[in-house]
Design an enzyme around this catalytic site. Sequence first.
Site, mmCIF file in Angstrom:
data_model
loop_
_atom_site.group_PDB
_atom_site.id
_atom_site.type_symbol
_atom_site.label_atom_id
_atom_site.label_comp_id
_atom_site.label_asym_id
_atom_site.label_seq_id
_atom_site.Cartn_x
_atom_site.Cartn_y
_atom_site.Cartn_z
ATOM 1 C CE LYS A 54 60.707 60.463 -20.450
ATOM 2 N NZ LYS A 54 60.813 61.559 -21.343
ATOM 3 C CG HIS A 112 52.507 63.944 -22.486
ATOM 4 N ND1 HIS A 112 53.115 63.394 -21.396
ATOM 5 C CD2 HIS A 112 53.117 65.125 -22.693
ATOM 6 C CE1 HIS A 112 54.277 63.944 -21.247
ATOM 7 N NE2 HIS A 112 54.440 65.125 -21.868
ATOM 8 C CG HIS A 115 60.212 67.482 -15.410
ATOM 9 N ND1 HIS A 115 59.339 68.449 -15.226
ATOM 10 C CD2 HIS A 115 59.597 66.341 -16.229
ATOM 11 C CE1 HIS A 115 58.498 68.350 -16.179
ATOM 12 N NE2 HIS A 115 58.532 67.087 -16.709
#
Length: 292
Positions: free
Chosen positions: A169, A238, A264
């Site tokens: 991301k 996922h 994360h």
Amino acid sequence: MKEKFLNYLSYELNRSELTVKSYDEDLRAFEAYFTKLDSQLSWESVDSDVIRDWMESMMDKGNSATTVNRRLSALRSLYRFALSRGLVSTDPAYNIAGLKRSKPLPKFFKESELNQLFDDVAWGTSYKDLRARTIILCFYSTGIRLAELIALDDGDVDYRNMQLKVTGKGDKQRIVPFGKELAEALQAYQSVRDDMVARHSQALFVTEDGVRMNRGQVRYEVEKHMTRVTTQKKRSPHVLRHSFATAMLNHRADLKSVKDLLGHADLKTTEIYTHTTFEQLKKVYNQAHPRA
């Protein structure tokens, strides 16, 4: 006071009949509670303790946090209105916090199911079967996201150091290690791919037409083949990512390392998997302990 508020919703705010009915039902529930608690209580005389007791009573009856919070919201709206019109001198709902909504625990496949898929299930020798098995193994071995897998190019696979260069991301890159089993599977897949497919990109995983696979195509392959070993309804890529994290923690990986492997930004995001592993421990305890 309640009727004045409902009229205000209907005629001044022009709320729908259904909305007004919903407010009425929630407020009636509270009214029934406090009149049963003490027949001398009224809308004007209830205090914060009565409201908190009502919330606790709803929870004891098995109401969800969503239901309790919705009814509390209706009560807040009533007392804000009443305070603005001088119908009450204080707002007993003002400082009462709503309930925190519990996040559902992430779904994951059992280790036994994945072991069965890779060790016991008969796979075909076609390009599509080889690609599907490699994709599923890649998800389970590395914990990468669907978008990250699709974005992989051949140059992102480092066999010498046994690691993937993953773009996550916000275009943040991280290095994810992998083991011998995935290395062998990737090399076998690439060999067959290069013999059978005329590639039009440097993508690692491509269709039979040689173009980069898209999200729907990868998701379809995962869902299709996971039905061979599980009856679980949710069988997405996922869930394989969740399965990776859960397996790592179950085999004593530290939380910080799992956080970094998953990409994360915050450790709190990773902590939900500790609840999953604890639920597994409780299940094992209840099944195994003679006095559980």
